[in-house]
Design a protein around this motif. Structure first.
Motif, short mmCIF file in Angstrom:
data_model
loop_
_atom_site.label_atom_id
_atom_site.label_comp_id
_atom_site.label_asym_id
_atom_site.label_seq_id
_atom_site.Cartn_x
_atom_site.Cartn_y
_atom_site.Cartn_z
N ALA A 21 39.67 14.16 80.31
CA ALA A 21 38.41 14.18 81.07
C ALA A 21 37.71 15.53 80.89
N LEU A 22 38.45 16.62 80.95
CA LEU A 22 37.84 17.94 80.82
C LEU A 22 37.30 18.18 79.41
N ALA A 23 37.95 17.57 78.44
CA ALA A 23 37.51 17.75 77.04
C ALA A 23 36.34 16.83 76.69
N GLY A 24 35.88 16.04 77.64
CA GLY A 24 34.74 15.15 77.39
C GLY A 24 35.13 13.86 76.70
N GLU A 25 36.44 13.58 76.61
CA GLU A 25 36.88 12.37 75.90
C GLU A 25 37.00 11.17 76.84
N ASP A 26 36.96 11.40 78.15
CA ASP A 26 37.11 10.30 79.09
C ASP A 26 36.27 10.59 80.33
N ARG A 27 35.95 9.54 81.06
CA ARG A 27 35.13 9.74 82.28
C ARG A 27 35.97 9.72 83.54
N ILE A 28 37.24 9.32 83.40
CA ILE A 28 38.15 9.34 84.55
C ILE A 28 39.48 9.95 84.14
N VAL A 29 40.28 10.33 85.15
CA VAL A 29 41.66 10.74 84.88
C VAL A 29 42.47 9.44 84.79
N GLN A 56 43.04 1.19 90.21
CA GLN A 56 41.57 1.14 90.28
C GLN A 56 40.97 2.32 91.04
N VAL A 57 41.81 3.15 91.67
CA VAL A 57 41.29 4.35 92.37
C VAL A 57 41.53 5.54 91.45
N ASN A 58 40.46 6.12 90.95
CA ASN A 58 40.59 7.16 89.93
C ASN A 58 39.71 8.36 90.22
N VAL A 59 40.10 9.51 89.68
CA VAL A 59 39.25 10.70 89.74
C VAL A 59 38.27 10.61 88.57
N ALA A 60 36.97 10.68 88.89
CA ALA A 60 35.93 10.63 87.85
C ALA A 60 35.31 12.00 87.68
N ILE A 61 34.84 12.30 86.48
CA ILE A 61 34.24 13.61 86.21
C ILE A 61 32.77 13.48 85.82
#
Ligand code: SF4
Ligand code: SF4
Length: 265
Positions: A230-238, A200-205
């Motif tokens: 995340a960098l490609a805009g496909e996800d909001r977290i790692v 539940q602890v994640n890097v968010a972009i």
């Protein structure tokens, strides 16, 4: 952390300190302390905590399951499952500390090594192989070679028998592939990677703030490819279980596009 767990044993006159003790007064037993043990097996306030891979190896080797083993593994699975499995690798494991020193040394010496030579999920297969081998040999195989065990034995008993494993990891790190042990080979990392998939602890972009400079990927200690979605805009977290929640990418980002967040969104 390894030193912290070993300290009560050393202070009480067990382990290496016991070799030099010259008194007839009996040293208090480790069980009388608040916490003691190693990163494989410890006791905190009377609660036994066991490394899940070591426990699986013991079960496979002995071909029997005890309630004590199950209750010892449960706190580890719950805490790391809730937080992030590989937070152990980033914040607790002494091998990560060694590799951070070797990172620095490699940069100082100007040594260039490959970024990724072995697929990162290999370590899950290594973990499964270690358990199967333990069952076949009736012996907890990895515990004999574990670099974490080597560090614990070194601190507690001044034993140098595990130095060969640590030296081999250092050679791989300096001359073959960056972080190949932690990223791809360590079976305990494999167990924690599997567990990290629900963390539940994640890097968010913040996609609007990202300028695609790639500094976060260069800084990532786990594997740069885990930042890609995340960098490609496909996800909001790692989302990858391999993220160690170490925060190196957040520190490296020049625009503040990355931050720690709670939940899997
Ligand atoms: S650098 Fe970022 S993405 Fe890589 S392991 Fe650390 S927190 Fe996770
Ligand atoms: S370091 Fe920050 S700005 Fe650069 S690519 Fe990563 S998230 Fe984007």
């Amino acid at each position: 952390m390894a030193v912290l767990f070993c300290l009560p044993l050393l202070v009480a006159g067990w382990g290496l300190a016991g070799s030099f003790a010259s008194t007839d007064v009996a040293a208090p037993t480790p069980a009388e302390g608040v916490f003691y043990g190693s990163l494989s097996s410890s006791s905190v306030l009377g609660v036994t905590i066991l490394d899940p891979l070591a426990a699986a190896e013991v079960v496979a080797a002995a071909k029997t399951v005890s309630i004590g083993l199950l209750t010892g593994v449960l706190p580890v699975l719950v805490v790391y499952g809730l937080v992030r499995g590989r937070a152990f690798c980033g914040w607790v494991c002494p091998v990560n500390l060694l590799l951070e020193g070797l990172d620095w040394l490699r940069r100082k010496l100007g040594l260039r090594v490959a970024e990724r030579t072995v697929p990162r999920r290999t370590k899950i297969g290594v973990a499964a192989g270690v358990v199967v081998l333990s069952a076949l040999l009736s012996f907890p195989v990895f515990q004999a070679f574990s670099p974490i065990g080597a560090v614990n034995r070194g601190i507690l008993f001044g034993a140098f028998s595990g130095l060969g494993v640590l030296a081999a990891i250092a050679v791989l790190e300096l001359f073959w592939s960056r972080r190949v042990w932690c990223r791809s080979l360590c079976p305990l990392g494999g167990v924690y990677e599997a567990l990290g998939r629900v963390g539940q602890v994640n890097v968010a972009i913040d996609h609007d703030a990202c300028i695609h400079c790639g500094k976060c990927e260069s800084a990532c200690l786990a594997d740069p490819e885990i930042l890609q979605p995340a960098l490609a805009g496909e996800d909001r977290i790692v989302r990858a279980g391999d993220c160690m929640a170490c925060g190196a990418c957040i520190d490296a980002c020049p625009t503040g596009a990355l931050a720690m967040s709670l939940g899997r969104r």
